[in-house]
Scaffold this motif. Structure first.
Motif, short mmCIF file in Angstrom:
data_model
loop_
_atom_site.label_atom_id
_atom_site.label_comp_id
_atom_site.label_asym_id
_atom_site.label_seq_id
_atom_site.Cartn_x
_atom_site.Cartn_y
_atom_site.Cartn_z
N TRP A 78 1.03 -4.34 6.20
CA TRP A 78 1.17 -5.14 4.99
C TRP A 78 2.31 -6.15 5.09
O TRP A 78 2.21 -7.26 4.54
CB TRP A 78 1.36 -4.23 3.77
CG TRP A 78 2.65 -3.49 3.74
CD1 TRP A 78 2.89 -2.24 4.25
CD2 TRP A 78 3.88 -3.95 3.18
NE1 TRP A 78 4.20 -1.90 4.05
CE2 TRP A 78 4.83 -2.93 3.39
CE3 TRP A 78 4.27 -5.11 2.53
CZ2 TRP A 78 6.16 -3.04 2.97
CZ3 TRP A 78 5.60 -5.25 2.11
CH2 TRP A 78 6.52 -4.21 2.33
N GLN A 79 3.40 -5.79 5.77
CA GLN A 79 4.54 -6.70 5.84
C GLN A 79 4.15 -7.99 6.56
O GLN A 79 4.47 -9.09 6.11
CB GLN A 79 5.72 -6.03 6.55
CG GLN A 79 6.33 -4.89 5.75
CD GLN A 79 7.40 -4.15 6.53
OE1 GLN A 79 7.29 -2.95 6.76
NE2 GLN A 79 8.46 -4.83 6.93
N LYS A 80 3.47 -7.84 7.66
CA LYS A 80 3.01 -9.01 8.43
C LYS A 80 2.05 -9.85 7.60
O LYS A 80 2.14 -11.09 7.57
CB LYS A 80 2.35 -8.55 9.72
CG LYS A 80 1.90 -9.67 10.63
CD LYS A 80 1.31 -9.12 11.92
CE LYS A 80 0.85 -10.25 12.83
NZ LYS A 80 0.29 -9.71 14.11
N LYS A 81 1.14 -9.19 6.88
CA LYS A 81 0.15 -9.91 6.07
C LYS A 81 0.81 -10.62 4.89
O LYS A 81 0.46 -11.77 4.57
CB LYS A 81 -0.93 -8.93 5.58
CG LYS A 81 -1.83 -8.41 6.70
CD LYS A 81 -2.99 -7.60 6.16
CE LYS A 81 -2.56 -6.28 5.59
NZ LYS A 81 -3.72 -5.41 5.21
N HIS A 82 1.77 -9.97 4.25
CA HIS A 82 2.42 -10.58 3.10
C HIS A 82 3.23 -11.81 3.52
O HIS A 82 3.20 -12.84 2.83
CB HIS A 82 3.33 -9.57 2.40
CG HIS A 82 2.58 -8.56 1.59
ND1 HIS A 82 3.17 -7.83 0.59
CD2 HIS A 82 1.29 -8.15 1.63
CE1 HIS A 82 2.27 -7.00 0.05
NE2 HIS A 82 1.13 -7.18 0.68
N GLU A 141 -0.35 4.62 5.75
CA GLU A 141 -0.26 4.51 7.21
C GLU A 141 -1.22 3.45 7.75
O GLU A 141 -2.27 3.17 7.17
CB GLU A 141 -0.55 5.87 7.85
CG GLU A 141 0.46 6.95 7.47
CD GLU A 141 0.11 8.31 8.06
OE1 GLU A 141 -0.98 8.42 8.66
OE2 GLU A 141 0.91 9.24 7.92
N ASN A 142 -0.81 2.88 8.87
CA ASN A 142 -1.66 1.96 9.63
C ASN A 142 -2.11 0.75 8.83
O ASN A 142 -3.24 0.28 8.96
CB ASN A 142 -2.89 2.70 10.18
CG ASN A 142 -2.52 3.87 11.05
OD1 ASN A 142 -1.62 3.76 11.89
ND2 ASN A 142 -3.19 5.00 10.86
N PRO A 193 0.83 -1.21 0.00
CA PRO A 193 0.00 0.00 0.00
C PRO A 193 0.86 1.26 0.00
O PRO A 193 1.76 1.41 0.83
CB PRO A 193 -0.80 -0.13 1.30
CG PRO A 193 0.07 -0.95 2.20
CD PRO A 193 0.80 -1.91 1.30
N ILE A 194 0.59 2.15 -0.94
CA ILE A 194 1.37 3.37 -1.11
C ILE A 194 0.52 4.58 -0.77
O ILE A 194 -0.66 4.65 -1.14
CB ILE A 194 1.86 3.49 -2.58
CG1 ILE A 194 2.76 2.30 -2.95
CG2 ILE A 194 2.58 4.81 -2.81
CD1 ILE A 194 4.01 2.17 -2.14
N ARG A 195 1.12 5.54 -0.08
CA ARG A 195 0.40 6.77 0.26
C ARG A 195 0.41 7.70 -0.96
O ARG A 195 1.46 8.17 -1.39
CB ARG A 195 1.06 7.48 1.44
CG ARG A 195 0.30 8.73 1.91
CD ARG A 195 0.79 9.20 3.26
NE ARG A 195 2.15 9.71 3.19
CZ ARG A 195 2.46 10.98 2.91
NH1 ARG A 195 1.50 11.86 2.64
NH2 ARG A 195 3.72 11.37 2.88
N THR A 196 -0.76 7.92 -1.54
CA THR A 196 -0.86 8.72 -2.76
C THR A 196 -1.75 9.96 -2.60
O THR A 196 -1.68 10.86 -3.43
CB THR A 196 -1.44 7.87 -3.91
OG1 THR A 196 -2.73 7.38 -3.54
CG2 THR A 196 -0.52 6.69 -4.23
N LYS A 197 -2.57 10.01 -1.58
CA LYS A 197 -3.54 11.09 -1.45
C LYS A 197 -2.85 12.46 -1.47
O LYS A 197 -1.98 12.75 -0.66
CB LYS A 197 -4.35 10.93 -0.17
CG LYS A 197 -5.48 11.95 -0.04
CD LYS A 197 -6.32 11.69 1.20
CE LYS A 197 -7.46 12.68 1.32
NZ LYS A 197 -8.28 12.44 2.53
#
Length: 230
Positions: free
Chosen positions: A80-84, A76-77, A57-61
């Motif tokens: 993803w590392q744990k999920k991957h 943020e928040n 997930p990349i911060r793009t907003k």
């Protein structure tokens, strides 16, 4: 002097590494703009259902137009590392070589990264080590080279002392080969035929991420990667 250039990618597919292995130097094009829904921050892993996407997930907003790949930050928040890593462990723990390589990859998923750029560099370095690829890696964000489109690629090739540019197949659609020839640089294209190899699940799903090959075949991965004739 064969030079190849490609944008950084998270867990790239096999063809990404075949082009690096065929080069005398490889330039990671990490100073250009990030494109959503590209393979820069996502790739596929094998599952019983076929495959699943792993997406960083990349911060793009509010940041479009100012999103160089090297400077990307994570949303943020989002753990993803744990999920991957959990997904990789679930789907590959029974492969012949998962345990052998988990000692290298689990720490990469546990590390607290400053941003996408440092993370993807570390993963790429680990992948090429696993594949026995010794091609030097350069990073466009550190080369101070300007230009756009074909001119940018040409300038990067010149900076690395290229006599041949090894392009991906899509380069046929946009490269101005005349510019390269005027500078004494020949252009050749990678036409990679994806190898079929034994996966730990029934059937074969092509175009998985490099870890699918590494976890299934370990030290023989490079031979499989390079087995297709051009």
């Amino acid at each position: 002097m064969i030079v190849s250039i490609n944008q950084p990618a998270y867990l790239p597919w096999l063809g990404y590494f075949e082009r690096i292995a065929r080069s005398d130097a490889h330039i990671v094009l990490d100073h250009v703009q990030f494109e959503k829904n590209s393979f820069t921050n996502r790739n596929k892993v094998r599952t019983r259902e076929g495959f699943a996407w792993l997406t960083v997930p990349i911060r793009t907003k509010g940041r479009f137009g100012d999103l160089s790949i090297a400077g990307l930050s994570f949303a943020e928040n989002d753990p993803w590392q744990k999920k991957h890593w959990a997904t990789l462990r679930l789907n590959y723990s029974r492969t012949p070589f998962f345990a052998s390589y988990a000692t290298a990859y689990e720490p990469l998923y546990e590390h607290v990264w400053d941003g996408f750029g440092p993370m993807v560099r570390a993963f790429l370095a680990q992948h090429v080590r696993d594949l026995g690829i010794s091609t030097p890696l350069l990073f466009s964000s550190e080369l101070g080279v300007g230009g756009t489109k074909s001119q940018l690629i040409l300038n990067l090739c010149k900076s690395a002392g290229a006599t041949t540019y090894l392009s991906g197949p899509l380069g046929r659609n946009y490269l101005d080969e005349g510019l390269f020839l005027e500078s004494g640089i020949s252009v050749v294209y990678q036409d990679y035929t994806h190898p079929t190899y034994t996966q730990h699940l029934n059937g074969f799903e092509p175009f998985m991420c490099i870890l699918d090959l590494i976890f299934n075949h370990g030290p023989d991965s490079r031979n499989i990667l390079m087995s297709q004739k051009h």
